[in-house]
Design an enzyme around this catalytic site. Structure first.
Site, PDB file in Angstrom:
ATOM      1  N   LEU A  72      24.168  16.048  -1.973  1.00 31.60           N
ATOM      2  CA  LEU A  72      22.838  15.832  -2.535  1.00 31.60           C
ATOM      3  C   LEU A  72      22.046  17.126  -2.662  1.00 31.60           C
ATOM      4  O   LEU A  72      20.981  17.138  -3.282  1.00 31.60           O
ATOM      5  CB  LEU A  72      22.046  14.844  -1.659  1.00 31.60           C
ATOM      6  CG  LEU A  72      22.745  13.528  -1.302  1.00 31.60           C
ATOM      7  CD1 LEU A  72      21.867  12.709  -0.363  1.00 31.60           C
ATOM      8  CD2 LEU A  72      23.080  12.722  -2.552  1.00 31.60           C
TER       9      LEU A  72
ATOM     10  N   TYR B  41      18.306  24.059 -15.785  1.00 33.16           N
ATOM     11  CA  TYR B  41      18.600  23.096 -14.721  1.00 33.16           C
ATOM     12  C   TYR B  41      19.739  22.178 -15.149  1.00 33.16           C
ATOM     13  O   TYR B  41      20.720  21.981 -14.416  1.00 33.16           O
ATOM     14  CB  TYR B  41      17.358  22.279 -14.398  1.00 33.16           C
ATOM     15  CG  TYR B  41      17.594  21.155 -13.406  1.00 33.16           C
ATOM     16  CD1 TYR B  41      17.845  21.439 -12.071  1.00 33.16           C
ATOM     17  CD2 TYR B  41      17.563  19.820 -13.812  1.00 33.16           C
ATOM     18  CE1 TYR B  41      18.058  20.418 -11.148  1.00 33.16           C
ATOM     19  CE2 TYR B  41      17.783  18.802 -12.905  1.00 33.16           C
ATOM     20  CZ  TYR B  41      18.023  19.102 -11.582  1.00 33.16           C
ATOM     21  OH  TYR B  41      18.248  18.080 -10.683  1.00 33.16           O
TER      22      TYR B  41
ATOM     23  N   LYS C 150      23.546  21.762 -13.469  1.00 32.58           N
ATOM     24  CA  LYS C 150      24.071  20.485 -12.966  1.00 32.58           C
ATOM     25  C   LYS C 150      25.363  20.121 -13.694  1.00 32.58           C
ATOM     26  O   LYS C 150      26.300  19.595 -13.081  1.00 32.58           O
ATOM     27  CB  LYS C 150      23.022  19.376 -13.133  1.00 32.58           C
ATOM     28  CG  LYS C 150      21.730  19.595 -12.361  1.00 32.58           C
ATOM     29  CD  LYS C 150      21.943  19.734 -10.870  1.00 32.58           C
ATOM     30  CE  LYS C 150      22.065  18.415 -10.166  1.00 32.58           C
ATOM     31  NZ  LYS C 150      22.087  18.563  -8.681  1.00 32.58           N
TER      32      LYS C 150
ATOM     33  N   ASN D 236      14.866   9.688 -13.378  1.00 31.42           N
ATOM     34  CA  ASN D 236      13.744   9.963 -12.480  1.00 31.42           C
ATOM     35  C   ASN D 236      13.793   9.016 -11.281  1.00 31.42           C
ATOM     36  O   ASN D 236      13.966   7.799 -11.443  1.00 31.42           O
ATOM     37  CB  ASN D 236      12.416   9.766 -13.224  1.00 31.42           C
ATOM     38  CG  ASN D 236      12.266  10.717 -14.392  1.00 31.42           C
ATOM     39  OD1 ASN D 236      11.937  11.871 -14.221  1.00 31.42           O
ATOM     40  ND2 ASN D 236      12.538  10.209 -15.599  1.00 31.42           N
TER      41      ASN D 236
ATOM     42  N   PRO E  71     -16.636 -25.164  18.425  1.00 31.05           N
ATOM     43  CA  PRO E  71     -16.324 -26.418  19.126  1.00 31.05           C
ATOM     44  C   PRO E  71     -17.127 -27.600  18.579  1.00 31.05           C
ATOM     45  O   PRO E  71     -18.337 -27.503  18.361  1.00 31.05           O
ATOM     46  CB  PRO E  71     -16.701 -26.106  20.576  1.00 31.05           C
ATOM     47  CG  PRO E  71     -16.502 -24.623  20.707  1.00 31.05           C
ATOM     48  CD  PRO E  71     -16.918 -24.062  19.388  1.00 31.05           C
ATOM     49  N   GLY E  72     -16.412 -28.715  18.332  1.00 29.50           N
ATOM     50  CA  GLY E  72     -17.048 -29.954  17.890  1.00 29.50           C
ATOM     51  C   GLY E  72     -17.449 -29.985  16.432  1.00 29.50           C
ATOM     52  O   GLY E  72     -17.979 -31.005  15.955  1.00 29.50           O
TER      53      GLY E  72
END
Length: 400
Positions: free
Chosen positions: A64, A119, A123, A148, A310-311
């Protein structure tokens, strides 16, 4: 299987190594046929002599490492072709004919807008070396021309527009989009890593190229990740801005399984600074307790949390089309429902030590009563549609 990863500190390398380690440790059980032994990581900061030892022991090589932003364009050939040559020479010197995976680029097609790029030429030169190595030694060559890339841990303000957009939008920094209509072919890092696992298992996907377009075929000389996404810069920005606004709107856009939007959202979240990783929610309080909207979705309804003192009884209304789930997560409650026009009451005694979901049925007026004299009742609620104040579909009527 001992694995060598060059460029292990880069974007792809970090993701690949972390996932290989998860398989080796038994944390990722999705690849039961993969037996991972030693993982040799090599990068620019590694001792050069370490590569000799790794090449002697490796059963599979992921190459890589490479150069994509040198100060001098002449460094492309040195950093890409020469690094490949060094690796292959070391493998050949110790008689290691293990498979070699090469991370190349679609720019290596050297056609169209890539025709004159140094580039891409470097490659392409690296690819030719790997293919020659395979022909000379019988080693398996797996050459991938990646488009990409995007995903977590990708470096912003470097060579990824998606990483830069995610980073800047997450931090309320400006971005520049010269032409929103420009289309990118994007490959998500998790899809890339899954393909690397396929390659380790000998099930890599092959392809050829029609110009810069990848054509999957069983006998192609190159390899490819079968899932990529073509999307415009404008669409990327639109999605990211909706993700940024979610804490205010509470709306989650549609993110179907496997979609670009789903992968982009995960990527965006990985760039959030600490101060954006949590956000306050508006609690609508009164003397009965509170009601808080948690999340709204485009097509999967709305989540809310209700706290009753509560209630206290809440509800006493019905809907034509809207329906809900009530899930008591703390406390003890009685839920009652009565179909409009009927005297029959359905009753559900629910408590948090035996969590269950109760449907609020369309056409039934319903309520929820906190049966405790001391403890607040906490109920998670899901409705099949976000609340629309212009069409609330909510009508007051007592159950009894």
């Amino acid at each position: 299987m001992n694995i060598l990863v060059t460029g292990a500190e880069g974007f792809v390398g970090k993701n690949l190594v972390a996932n290989l380690e998860a398989i080796r440790a038994g944390k990722n059980r999705t690849r039961p046929n993969l037996s991972i032994g030693d993982i040799y990581t090599y990068d620019i900061h590694s001792a050069p002599e370490a590569l000799d030892a790794y090449c002697a022991k490796a059963d599979f090589v992921f190459h890589l490492a490479g150069v994509n932003r040198p100060k001098d364009p002449a460094e492309f050939m040195q950093g890409n072709r020469s690094m490949v040559q060094t690796l292959l020479d070391k493998l050949e010197s110790c008689g290691n004919t293990c498979p070699v995976m090469l991370s190349s680029s679609i720019q290596a097609t050297c056609i169209g807008r890539y025709a004159e790029g140094e580039y891409g030429k470097s490659k392409r030169a690296g690819e030719e070396l790997v293919f020659a190595h395979a022909q000379n030694t019988g080693a398996k060559a797996l050459v991938y021309r990646f488009p990409n890339l995007f995903g977590k841990w990708c470096r912003p303000n470097y060579n990824s527009a998606v990483a830069t957009f995610c980073n800047n939008i997450a931090r309320d920094l400006p971005i520049t989009v010269s032409d929103p209509a420009v289309e990118l072919e994007l490959l998500y890092i998790d899809d890339l890593v899954e393909e690397m696992f396929d390659a380790l298992e000998g099930r890599e996907h092959h392809c050829t190229f029609d110009g810069t377009r990848t054509v999957l075929c069983a006998d192609g000389p190159y390899c490819a990740v079968p899932v990529t996404h073509r999307v415009t810069l404008g669409e990327i920005v639109r999605l990211l801005e909706s993700f940024r606004d979610q804490p205010q709107t509470l709306f989650m856009p549609s993110i179907p399984a496997g979609s670009f939007a789903k992968k982009l959202y995960s990527t965006y979240l990985s760039y959030l600074p600490q101060e954006k990783a949590s956000f306050p929610l508006r609690m609508n309080r009164d003397d009965r307790g509170s009601f808080t909207e948690l999340l709204k979705t485009v097509d999967c309804g709305q989540f809310s949390v209700n706290i009753s003192k509560p209630g206290i009884m809440k509800g006493q209304h019905w809907h034509n089309t809207k329906w809900e789930f009530f899930i008591v997560v703390s406390g003890h409650a009685l839920i009652q429902q009565r179909r409009i026009g009927s005297d029959e009451v359905l009753e559900f005694d629910v408590r948090s030590d035996e969590i269950r979901a109760v449907h609020m049925l369309p056409g039934y007026t319903h309520n929820i009563l906190n049966l405790s004299d001391t403890q607040d009742l906490v109920t998670l609620m899901w409705a099949n549609e976000p609340f629309d104040p212009s069409h609330p579909d909510t009508f007051f009527e007592k159950v009894q």
